[in-house]
Design an enzyme around this catalytic site. Structure first.
Site, PDB file in Angstrom:
ATOM      1  N   SER A  25       0.831  -1.128  -0.180  1.00 16.36           N
ATOM      2  CA  SER A  25      -0.081   0.214   0.171  1.00 16.36           C
ATOM      3  C   SER A  25       0.914   1.425  -0.119  1.00 16.36           C
ATOM      4  CB  SER A  25      -1.041  -0.008   1.155  1.00 16.36           C
ATOM      5  OG  SER A  25      -0.316  -0.097   2.455  1.00 16.36           O
TER       6      SER A  25
ATOM      7  N   ASN B 161      -2.337  -2.207  13.317  1.00 16.88           N
ATOM      8  CA  ASN B 161      -3.922  -2.063  13.093  1.00 16.88           C
ATOM      9  C   ASN B 161      -4.542  -0.719  13.721  1.00 16.88           C
ATOM     10  OD1 ASN B 161      -3.570  -4.792  12.040  1.00 16.88           O
ATOM     11  ND2 ASN B 161      -4.666  -5.802  13.768  1.00 16.88           N
TER      12      ASN B 161
ATOM     13  N   HIS C 195     -40.159  22.559 -12.404  1.00 13.26           N
ATOM     14  CA  HIS C 195     -40.227  21.882 -13.455  1.00 13.26           C
ATOM     15  C   HIS C 195     -39.405  22.416 -14.636  1.00 13.26           C
ATOM     16  CE1 HIS C 195     -43.671  19.649 -11.443  1.00 13.26           C
ATOM     17  NE2 HIS C 195     -43.852  20.919 -10.873  1.00 13.26           N
TER      18      HIS C 195
ATOM     19  N   SER D 200     -12.858  25.255 -28.119  1.00 17.28           N
ATOM     20  CA  SER D 200     -13.091  24.064 -28.550  1.00 17.28           C
ATOM     21  C   SER D 200     -11.914  23.983 -29.519  1.00 17.28           C
ATOM     22  CB  SER D 200     -14.316  24.130 -29.363  1.00 17.28           C
ATOM     23  OG  SER D 200     -14.465  23.290 -30.498  1.00 17.28           O
TER      24      SER D 200
ATOM     25  N   LYS E  51     -16.378  28.856 -30.142  1.00 12.82           N
ATOM     26  CA  LYS E  51     -16.946  28.460 -28.735  1.00 12.82           C
ATOM     27  C   LYS E  51     -15.991  28.873 -27.526  1.00 12.82           C
ATOM     28  CE  LYS E  51     -19.601  25.406 -28.120  1.00 12.82           C
ATOM     29  NZ  LYS E  51     -19.693  24.130 -28.062  1.00 12.82           N
TER      30      LYS E  51
ATOM     31  N   ASN F  15     -16.657  27.045 -23.649  1.00 15.22           N
ATOM     32  CA  ASN F  15     -17.261  26.025 -23.045  1.00 15.22           C
ATOM     33  C   ASN F  15     -17.194  25.991 -21.666  1.00 15.22           C
ATOM     34  OD1 ASN F  15     -18.164  24.965 -25.665  1.00 15.22           O
ATOM     35  ND2 ASN F  15     -16.164  23.706 -25.744  1.00 15.22           N
TER      36      ASN F  15
ATOM     37  N   GLU G 201     -18.816  21.416 -16.152  1.00 18.16           N
ATOM     38  CA  GLU G 201     -19.020  19.819 -16.534  1.00 18.16           C
ATOM     39  C   GLU G 201     -18.501  19.215 -15.770  1.00 18.16           C
ATOM     40  OE1 GLU G 201     -20.383  20.050 -21.019  1.00 18.16           O
ATOM     41  OE2 GLU G 201     -18.457  21.330 -20.739  1.00 18.16           O
TER      42      GLU G 201
ATOM     43  N   LYS H 201      -8.137   3.461   1.642  1.00 22.71           N
ATOM     44  CA  LYS H 201      -7.561   4.546   1.571  1.00 22.71           C
ATOM     45  C   LYS H 201      -7.563   5.432   0.325  1.00 22.71           C
ATOM     46  CE  LYS H 201      -4.279   2.836   4.857  1.00 22.71           C
ATOM     47  NZ  LYS H 201      -5.137   1.755   4.621  1.00 22.71           N
TER      48      LYS H 201
END
Ligand code: ARG
Length: 459
Positions: A23, A110, A156, A277, A283, A285, A290, A325
Site C-alpha cells: 500500500s 492495526n 419543472h 473547442s 466556442k 465552453n 461540466e 485509503k
C-alpha cells in the site's frame, strides 16, 4: 530488505504477492501523521518507564530526521516494506539501531493505521471546512451586491414565479452551510484516539492512552479496543458528507451551464474559468462546470466502494480495510479542488441582469398573485385558482399579458376584482409581496443574508 515480521517465515515473499499487498504506493501520503503519532507514542512509552528515556530520545530524533528526509524528497520508499508504517520503522532501525526496535512496543499496525487515517482526515476536514466557509462568503457577497436583481424562478424547468437572484443564490449558500455543519459533526467522530488498542485486545504494558490523546489533540479516547481497530465508520461518514456536497456542486454546475448558454444568457463565465473547442473557433465552453458535475460520479463510487469493503467483515481488523485509503484520498482531492474552482468561477462570472429581468416578465408569472388577491377578497383558494386559470387562458387566446387587460375584462371573470388589481400583477410588486418567513421579498432576503453573515463571522 528484511521485513519486520519475517521471524516465523523461511521462504521469501513472492514478488506477485508483494505487488498485490503493498500500500506504500498510495499510503505514503500518510507519512507526516505516521511520524507525528510515533513521536507521541515514544514520548508516552518513556514517561511510563516502558522504554528507557535515552532510547525514546534517540527514536524521536531519528523520526524527526526521517521527517526532513521525506519532506525534502530524499527518502526512498520501498515496496518490499509494504506500507508507510513499516517503511518508516525500518528506516528508523537502520538509522539508530536497537533503540529503534522499541518503538513498536504496545502498538500494532492495526491501531497505527487507524490513528494515521484519523489524523489525516482531521487535518483535511479542517481544510474543507475553511474552503466551504470561503465559498459561502462569496455567495453571500454576490447575494448582497445584487439584491435588486429579479429573475424567473423555475419549477419543472418552467418559469414559475419571479424571485430575487439573491434568494436563488442564498439557496446554495444554505446547502453549503448544511454541508459544513455535517463535516463539523463528522469531525467529532473522527477526532477519537484509537492508538493503544494494539492488535485488538489492548496490552499488558502500563500505557497511558489519555496522555497520547492530549499530545495529539484528540477530544476522546476510544473505549473498546476491538471496535477501535475494526471501525471505519468515520471514513464512511466523511465519504457520505462528501457525496452530499457533490450533489450540491453538481446541481449548481448544471445551472451555471444552463445559465451560460445562449438560450438563457443569464451569466457569462470568465475566460479564466472556461475552455475552448479544438474545432469550433467561436466556442467558449463551461467544461469546468461540466467536470464538477461529472466528478460527482467518482465520489459516489468511493462511498459505495468503502461501504462494500466494510460490509460483512468480521471483527476485528481485516486486510480488506487497506482498501479504504484510495477512496478517501481521491475524495479529499476531488472535493478540495472542486471547492477552489467553484469559488473562483463564481467570483469571476458576469451577471446579465437585463436578461434575467426580461425572463421574469413573460409567462404570466404573477398569476398566483392574482389568485392570492382573490383569497384576500374572501374567495376560497380553489375557486380563485380556477378564475385565474381562466384569465390566463383568455390572455393566451387573445395574445395579451396580464397587465394589458382592462378592468372590465378582469371583472368579467370575477366581480371581486377591483381597480387595485394592477398593484399586484407587476413583477417587482409580486416579489416585494412575498413577505412570509423565508420568502423572496427583498426585506426577508436581507434578513436572511444578515443572519447568515453573522453566523459565518462566528466561526
Ligand atoms: N497497510 C495496512 C492497512 O492499510 C496496515 C495495517 C496492516 N496490518 C496487518 N496486520 N497486516 O490497513
Amino acid at each position: 530488505m528484511k521485513k519486520p515480521w519475517a521471524g516465523r517465515f523461511t521462504e521469501k515473499t513472492s514478488k506477485l504477492v508483494e505487488k498485490y499487498t503493498e500500500s506504500i504506493s498510495f499510503d505514503k501520503r500518510l507519512w507526516k501523521y505516521d511520524i507525528e503519532g510515533s513521536i507521541a507514542h515514544a514520548g508516552m512509552l518513556s514517561k511510563q518507564g516502558i522504554i528507557p528515556k535515552k532510547d525514546a530520545g534517540k527514536i524521536i530524533k531519528g523520526l524527526k530526521e526521517i521527517y526532513k528526509e521525506i519532506e525534502e524528497g530524499r527518502f526512498t520508499f520501498s515496496e518490499e516494506l509494504e506500507d508507510i508504517h513499516m517503511n518508516i520503522e525500518s528506516a528508523l532501525i537502520a538509522k539508530i539501531g536497537e533503540a529503534g526496535g522499541r518503538l513498536h512496543t504496545a502498538r500494532s499496525r492495526n491501531d497505527q493505521v487507524a490513528l494515521d487515517l484519523r489524523l489525516y482526515l482531521r487535518a483535511e476536514v479542517r481544510e474543507i471546512l475553511a474552503l466551504l466557509k470561503d465559498l459561502e462568503a462569496v455567495l453571500v457577497d454576490l447575494a448582497e451586491k445584487n439584491l435588486d436583481v429579479i429573475m424567473p424562478g423555475y419549477t419543472h424547468m418552467q418559469r414559475a414565479q419571479p424571485v430575487l437572484l439573491s434568494h436563488h443564490l442564498m439557496a446554495y449558500a444554505h446547502m453549503f452551510e448544511r454541508d459544513r455543519t455535517r463535516f463539523q459533526d463528522a469531525l467529532k467522530r473522527i477526532n477519537v484516539l484509537p492508538l493503544g488498542s494494539c492488535a485488538l485486545a489492548g496490552t499488558s504494558l502500563p500505557i497511558d492512552r489519555h496522555y497520547v490523546a492530549g499530545l495529539l489533540g484528540f477530544d476522546a479516547v476510544s473505549e473498546n479496543s476491538i471496535d477501535s481497530v475494526s471501525d471505519r465508520d468515520f471514513a464512511v461518514e466523511f465519504l457520505s458528507c462528501s457525496a452530499m456536497l457533490m450533489v450540491h456542486f453538481s446541481r449548481m454546475a448544471e445551472e451555471l451551464i444552463l445559465w451560460s448558454s445562449e438560450e438563457f444568457s443569464f451569466i457569462e463565465l470568465s475566460d479564466a474559468f472556461t475552455t475552448g473547442s479544438s474545432i469550433m473557433p467561436q466556442k467558449k465552453n463551461p467544461d469546468v462546470a461540466e467536470l464538477m458535475r461529472g466528478k460527482t460520479g467518482r465520489v459516489y463510487g468511493n462511498l459505495m466502494s468503502l461501504l462494500t469493503v466494510m460490509k460483512g467483515l468480521p471483527l476485528a481488523y481485516n486486510r480488506d480495510m487497506q482498501e479504504d485509503k484510495e477512496s478517501v484520498f481521491d475524495t479529499v482531492d476531488t472535493v478540495k479542488t472542486t471547492l477552489g474552482v467553484l469559488t473562483g468561477m463564481l467570483q469571476n462570472m458576469t451577471l446579465k441582469r437585463k436578461k434575467m429581468e426580461a425572463g421574469g416578465d413573460a409567462a404570466f408569472s404573477t398569476a398566483t398573485d392574482i389568485a392570492e388577491y382573490l383569497v384576500r377578497k374572501k374567495i376560497p383558494f380553489r375557486t380563485a385558482h380556477e378564475i385565474t386559470g381562466k384569465i390566463v387562458r383568455y390572455c393566451v387566446d387573445n395574445g395579451k399579458r396580464l397587465s394589458d387587460l382592462s378592468i372590465t375584462e378582469y371583472q368579467a371573470f370575477s366581480a371581486a376584482i377591483g381597480h387595485d388589481i394592477y398593484r399586484f400583477i407587476g413583477i417587482p410588486e409580486s416579489v416585494k409581496a412575498k413577505e412570509s418567513y423565508g420568502g423572496t421579498s427583498p426585506k426577508k432576503v436581507r434578513d436572511q443574508i444578515r443572519r447568515f453573515r453573522n453566523d459565518l463571522k462566528g466561526i
